[in-house]
Design a protein around this motif. Structure first.
Motif, PDB file in Angstrom:
ATOM      1  N   ILE A  26      29.595  45.956  28.105  1.00  0.00           N
ATOM      2  CA  ILE A  26      28.805  46.071  29.328  1.00  0.00           C
ATOM      3  C   ILE A  26      29.018  47.435  29.978  1.00  0.00           C
ATOM      4  N   ALA A  38      26.933  39.358  20.767  1.00  0.00           N
ATOM      5  CA  ALA A  38      26.131  39.544  21.982  1.00  0.00           C
ATOM      6  C   ALA A  38      25.316  40.832  21.928  1.00  0.00           C
ATOM      7  N   LEU A  93      21.292  41.156  21.562  1.00  0.00           N
ATOM      8  CA  LEU A  93      20.370  41.286  22.697  1.00  0.00           C
ATOM      9  C   LEU A  93      20.023  42.750  22.919  1.00  0.00           C
ATOM     10  N   ASP A  94      21.037  43.612  22.874  1.00  0.00           N
ATOM     11  CA  ASP A  94      20.832  45.036  23.107  1.00  0.00           C
ATOM     12  C   ASP A  94      20.057  45.675  21.948  1.00  0.00           C
ATOM     13  N   THR A 116      16.483  44.641  22.337  1.00  0.00           N
ATOM     14  CA  THR A 116      15.889  45.368  23.472  1.00  0.00           C
ATOM     15  C   THR A 116      15.541  46.798  23.059  1.00  0.00           C
ATOM     16  N   TYR A 137      16.494  44.221  32.480  1.00  0.00           N
ATOM     17  CA  TYR A 137      17.532  44.191  31.437  1.00  0.00           C
ATOM     18  C   TYR A 137      18.907  44.362  32.065  1.00  0.00           C
ATOM     19  N   LEU A 195      19.917  41.184  33.765  1.00  0.00           N
ATOM     20  CA  LEU A 195      20.329  40.186  32.773  1.00  0.00           C
ATOM     21  C   LEU A 195      21.769  40.438  32.307  1.00  0.00           C
ATOM     22  N   LEU A 196      22.106  41.699  32.081  1.00  0.00           N
ATOM     23  CA  LEU A 196      23.471  42.043  31.674  1.00  0.00           C
ATOM     24  C   LEU A 196      24.482  41.635  32.732  1.00  0.00           C
ATOM     25  N   PHE A 256      24.197  39.445  35.313  1.00  0.00           N
ATOM     26  CA  PHE A 256      24.308  37.999  35.564  1.00  0.00           C
ATOM     27  C   PHE A 256      24.961  37.273  34.404  1.00  0.00           C
ATOM     28  N   ASN A 257      24.736  37.769  33.178  1.00  0.00           N
ATOM     29  CA  ASN A 257      25.402  37.144  32.039  1.00  0.00           C
ATOM     30  C   ASN A 257      26.911  37.405  32.062  1.00  0.00           C
TER      31      ASN A 257
END
Length: 320
Positions: free
Chosen positions: A211, A271, A274-275, A278, A313, A316-317, A319-320
């Protein structure tokens, strides 16, 4: 925590300052030896704007911080397209040259898809872990070599490949060498400060290195591309803005990720898919948006949509 934040900011300042001085001094030195502007643009300036990502990733790879390596490359690529091009297109619509439309943008999209292929060993090769190996890194370097040869061939044919380079004045050979050494020192010390303190902050806040790499580090190392693109758009050199971003993404994937994985094989966090996806979607949207509306251009509303997607995006990062 406060000391880590101060040192992280100091690292970014040193990194950007070092890259700027390195590019100016190296360009002036090359010009003093009679090297053509187009060659300087394709080599020194192109490498210089990607130097922050390269230095940070080398330190991260040496430290074995695989999530930081992947996070910085993917985060920079995503920010380049959704963030930088989004902001640039809002300032002024971006027209796109033929070469960029049919070769460079598709190549950057291919690079994004290639990351997905190389990073999914569990799915495609039935391995127990996902990682980008040293042999994968060599494949990426070969792609980068092809891209570099393509640029050289295009320049020899007399076609425009990017920004017309303005050589800084007042740089003697001795002064150029001095500022090259200062620039390199800024890159090295700044890069180390960023990696060390970004990892420290990740631990303090209970966040993953992925992150931190995708957000703070990737945006910070992309500041040269942001500054170059915004300055180009304000001067109405709109083709430079999009060429700068697409070229940077190709450098990040083929050269920087390639070198990083050769130094230390890059373990891929599940994980990160996702990136990776994207990154592919961003490249696909850029290609599609060029053909909407009149002519080959990225319009203001499309830039706004790209920027909104980037904000979504990031949310989302977080909050995840």
């Amino acid at each position: 925590m406060i000391i880590s934040i101060i040192l992280l900011v100091l690292g970014f300042v040193l990194l950007v300052f070092g890259a700027d001085k390195l590019v100016d001094a190296a360009s002036a030195l090359a010009a003093n030896f009679g090297i053509p502007n187009i060659v300087i643009g394709l080599t020194i300036v192109a490498f210089g704007t990607s130097a922050p990502e390269m230095v940070v990733n080398i330190f991260a790879a040496v430290n074995g911080s695989s999530e930081m390596v992947m996070g910085n490359v993917l985060g920079s690529n995503i920010f380049n397209v959704l963030g930088i091009l989004g902001i640039s297109a809002l300032i002024y619509p971006l027209t796109v040259k033929s070469n960029t439309t049919w070769i460079e943008i598709p190549l950057s999209l291919l690079a994004a898809v290639l990351i997905w292929i190389l990073a999914n060993d569990m799915l495609l090769n039935f391995q127990v872990n996902d990682f980008i190996s040293r042999s994968d890194g060599l494949v990426l370097i070969l792609f980068f070599t092809i891209f570099l040869v393509y640029n050289i061939m295009v320049s020899k044919n007399g076609q425009e490949t990017g920004e017309s380079i303005e050589i800084p004045l007042g740089y003697t050979t001795t002064k150029s060498i001095f500022w090259i050494l200062v620039g390199l020192a800024g890159l090295v010390f700044g890069g180390k400060l960023i990696v060390d303190n970004a990892v420290e902050l990740a631990h303090l806040f209970g966040m993953s290195e992925r992150i931190i790499g995708l957000t703070i580090v990737s945006i910070g190392t992309s500041l040269p591309e942001l500054a170059t693109s915004v300055a180009a758009v304000r001067k109405k050199k709109v083709d430079i803005a999009i060429g700068n971003v697409v070229g940077s993404n190709i450098f990040n994937t083929f050269l920087i990720l390639g070198v990083s994985s050769i130094i230390t094989p890059v373990q891929v966090n599940p994980a990160s898919n996702l990136d990776i996806l994207t990154n592919i979607v961003a490249g696909l949207l850029l290609f599609l948006f060029i053909f909407t509306g009149k002519g080959r251009a990225l319009e203001r509303w499309e830039g706004g949509l790209l920027l909104a997607l980037y904000m979504g995006y990031l949310a989302l990062l977080v909050f995840n």
